[in-house]
Motif scaffolding. Structure first.
Motif, mmCIF file in Angstrom:
data_model
loop_
_atom_site.group_PDB
_atom_site.id
_atom_site.type_symbol
_atom_site.label_atom_id
_atom_site.label_comp_id
_atom_site.label_asym_id
_atom_site.label_seq_id
_atom_site.Cartn_x
_atom_site.Cartn_y
_atom_site.Cartn_z
ATOM 1 N N PHE A 65 0.710 -1.309 0.029
ATOM 2 C CA PHE A 65 -0.087 -0.056 -0.152
ATOM 3 C C PHE A 65 0.860 1.333 -0.029
ATOM 4 O O PHE A 65 0.302 2.184 -0.038
ATOM 5 C CB PHE A 65 -0.882 0.008 1.135
ATOM 6 C CG PHE A 65 -1.964 -1.294 0.969
ATOM 7 C CD1 PHE A 65 -2.812 -1.073 0.304
ATOM 8 C CD2 PHE A 65 -1.813 -2.177 1.971
ATOM 9 C CE1 PHE A 65 -3.947 -2.147 -0.061
ATOM 10 C CE2 PHE A 65 -2.665 -3.563 1.686
ATOM 11 C CZ PHE A 65 -3.702 -3.139 0.765
ATOM 12 N N VAL A 66 2.319 1.201 -0.072
ATOM 13 C CA VAL A 66 2.966 2.406 -0.330
ATOM 14 C C VAL A 66 3.153 2.439 -1.841
ATOM 15 O O VAL A 66 3.776 1.698 -2.537
ATOM 16 C CB VAL A 66 4.313 2.166 0.228
ATOM 17 C CG1 VAL A 66 5.469 3.131 -0.123
ATOM 18 C CG2 VAL A 66 4.272 1.917 1.740
ATOM 19 N N ILE A 67 2.345 3.552 -2.353
ATOM 20 C CA ILE A 67 2.396 3.780 -3.749
ATOM 21 C C ILE A 67 3.353 4.915 -4.158
ATOM 22 O O ILE A 67 3.515 5.819 -3.554
ATOM 23 C CB ILE A 67 0.988 4.047 -4.196
ATOM 24 C CG1 ILE A 67 0.359 5.447 -3.790
ATOM 25 C CG2 ILE A 67 0.154 2.770 -3.753
ATOM 26 C CD1 ILE A 67 -0.930 5.543 -4.359
ATOM 27 N N LEU A 68 3.637 4.900 -5.447
ATOM 28 C CA LEU A 68 4.503 5.926 -6.258
ATOM 29 C C LEU A 68 5.808 6.251 -5.598
ATOM 30 O O LEU A 68 6.336 7.314 -5.804
ATOM 31 C CB LEU A 68 3.656 7.372 -6.200
ATOM 32 C CG LEU A 68 2.334 7.356 -6.642
ATOM 33 C CD1 LEU A 68 1.451 8.789 -6.726
ATOM 34 C CD2 LEU A 68 2.223 6.843 -8.276
ATOM 35 N N GLU A 69 6.426 5.183 -5.108
ATOM 36 C CA GLU A 69 7.510 5.235 -4.415
ATOM 37 C C GLU A 69 8.580 5.804 -5.460
ATOM 38 O O GLU A 69 9.541 6.846 -5.331
ATOM 39 C CB GLU A 69 8.165 4.199 -3.753
ATOM 40 C CG GLU A 69 9.434 4.430 -3.019
ATOM 41 C CD GLU A 69 9.967 2.827 -2.488
ATOM 42 O OE1 GLU A 69 11.117 3.091 -1.933
ATOM 43 O OE2 GLU A 69 9.301 1.809 -2.520
ATOM 44 N N GLU A 70 8.886 5.002 -6.648
ATOM 45 C CA GLU A 70 9.629 5.400 -7.756
ATOM 46 C C GLU A 70 9.631 6.666 -8.262
ATOM 47 O O GLU A 70 10.496 7.172 -8.729
ATOM 48 C CB GLU A 70 9.705 4.150 -8.619
ATOM 49 C CG GLU A 70 10.171 2.702 -8.209
ATOM 50 C CD GLU A 70 11.690 2.948 -7.654
ATOM 51 O OE1 GLU A 70 12.399 3.560 -8.314
ATOM 52 O OE2 GLU A 70 11.705 2.349 -6.607
ATOM 53 N N GLU A 71 8.276 6.907 -8.324
ATOM 54 C CA GLU A 71 7.928 8.309 -9.020
ATOM 55 C C GLU A 71 8.272 9.584 -8.267
ATOM 56 O O GLU A 71 8.961 10.513 -8.812
ATOM 57 C CB GLU A 71 6.304 8.303 -9.310
ATOM 58 C CG GLU A 71 5.781 7.647 -10.463
ATOM 59 C CD GLU A 71 5.523 6.173 -10.049
ATOM 60 O OE1 GLU A 71 4.909 5.511 -10.897
ATOM 61 O OE2 GLU A 71 5.972 5.869 -9.149
ATOM 62 N N PHE A 72 8.484 9.283 -6.921
ATOM 63 C CA PHE A 72 8.748 10.298 -5.982
ATOM 64 C C PHE A 72 10.311 10.267 -6.015
ATOM 65 O O PHE A 72 10.812 11.433 -5.900
ATOM 66 C CB PHE A 72 8.135 10.050 -4.712
ATOM 67 C CG PHE A 72 6.928 10.530 -4.475
ATOM 68 C CD1 PHE A 72 6.700 12.053 -4.338
ATOM 69 C CD2 PHE A 72 5.763 9.825 -4.332
ATOM 70 C CE1 PHE A 72 5.585 12.490 -4.035
ATOM 71 C CE2 PHE A 72 4.526 10.431 -4.001
ATOM 72 C CZ PHE A 72 4.370 11.844 -3.908
ATOM 73 N N LYS A 73 10.870 9.220 -6.228
ATOM 74 C CA LYS A 73 12.423 9.056 -6.169
ATOM 75 C C LYS A 73 12.972 10.119 -7.509
ATOM 76 O O LYS A 73 14.064 10.481 -7.232
ATOM 77 C CB LYS A 73 13.134 7.638 -6.194
ATOM 78 C CG LYS A 73 12.654 6.961 -4.929
ATOM 79 C CD LYS A 73 13.251 5.429 -4.872
ATOM 80 C CE LYS A 73 13.276 4.774 -3.529
ATOM 81 N NZ LYS A 73 13.804 3.505 -3.781
ATOM 82 N N GLY A 74 12.104 10.204 -8.370
ATOM 83 C CA GLY A 74 12.590 10.933 -9.736
ATOM 84 C C GLY A 74 12.471 12.164 -9.199
ATOM 85 O O GLY A 74 12.905 13.028 -10.277
#
Length: 276
Positions: free
Chosen positions: A138-147
């Motif tokens: 349920f942790v979403i958009l982690e990779e997008e935020f890393k960008g």
């Protein structure tokens, strides 16, 4: 009709759609939302804008499949169309040049947080992000935020990803280590946003929250998103959805949010799902 360009399943209950809606994408700003009707006679549901591409004329939305209307939306696939897609609605976030900002997203609250952090980063602001969820799923958009962020931290209730605990545990740790933020933006469940304000207010750290979780009609007519802010009655959909967290009466909002649990359960039994 609005064509679904891309559909992606983010976890067992959360999905992302990219919709071709040029009239929205050319005008929308972080913090705003749309109202859609899946089919001609469908219920109107407000959903926050997760991202947009002005050149391609697309808008990205993220929704949790929790009841009849979102189940109906979930049945749509790439290439299908949505009947109505109105917006942008609500007031845009007040984003200006700062030195350092911390964004905190709980569950699907990460969706409306994303465009705010993205715009801050475009202004040259140093951005850290804390993402939370019940478990890793349920942790979403982690990779997008890393960008788009300088640092991304994760907290899960069961410890399956990042720190075991709550987003406030990481917030407290960052502050205790001497990290200084000009502003904190918290978006997620009401109880999470209240907990964040309980940490930041004594330290006089400006904290903005988004009350989109309590929106229903999206036009101010139903009154369901009525909330007391700085002693005055406001509506999340037309006066927000962003508000100064110090001034929001969270206790009142949470009490009102649970007022119709009995009726919602009855509707769930009749229809096989809650209204949204």
């Amino acid at each position: 009709m609005y064509k679904i360009i891309k559909k992606k399943k983010l976890n067992s209950t959360v999905e992302q759609m990219i919709i071709h809606a040029p009239h929205v994408s050319t005008k929308c700003e972080p913090g705003q939302f749309i109202i859609l009707c899946t089919n001609e006679n469908s219920e109107r549901i407000p959903l926050t804008i997760q991202d947009y591409d002005r050149e391609k004329g697309t808008v990205s939305i993220i929704y949790q499949v929790v009841g009849y209307s979102t189940q109906e939306l979930s049945k749509k696939e790439e290439g299908d169309t949505i009947a109505h897609f109105a917006g942008p609605l609500g007031l845009e976030s007040n984003i200006h040049k700062k030195k350092r900002v911390l964004g905190i997203g709980g569950g699907v609250g990460a969706a409306p947080l994303y465009p705010q952090i993205k715009k801050f980063k475009e202004l040259g602001v140093e951005c850290d992000v804390i993402l939370g969820g019940r478990s890793e799923e349920f942790v979403i958009l982690e990779e997008e935020f890393k960008g788009i962020s300088d640092h991304v931290y994760c907290a899960t209730n069961d410890g399956s990803k990042g720190t075991q605990g709550f987003v406030t545990d990481i917030l407290k740790d960052l502050l205790q280590k001497g990290n200084i933020y000009d502003e904190v933006i918290a978006i997620g469940p009401l109880i999470m946003m209240k907990a964040v304000v309980d940490v930041t207010k004594p330290l006089d750290i400006k904290t903005m929250v988004s009350l989109n979780p309590i929106m229903i009609d999206g036009t101010g007519m139903c009154g369901c998103c009525r909330v007391t802010v700085d002693g005055k009655t406001k509506f999340a959909c037309i006066d927000g959805p962003d508000f100064d967290g110090y001034n929001v009466d969270f206790d009142e909002a949470m009490k009102r949010q649970s007022m119709y649990k009995k009726e919602e359960a009855h509707i769930c039994n009749l229809t096989g799902g809650v209204r949204q």
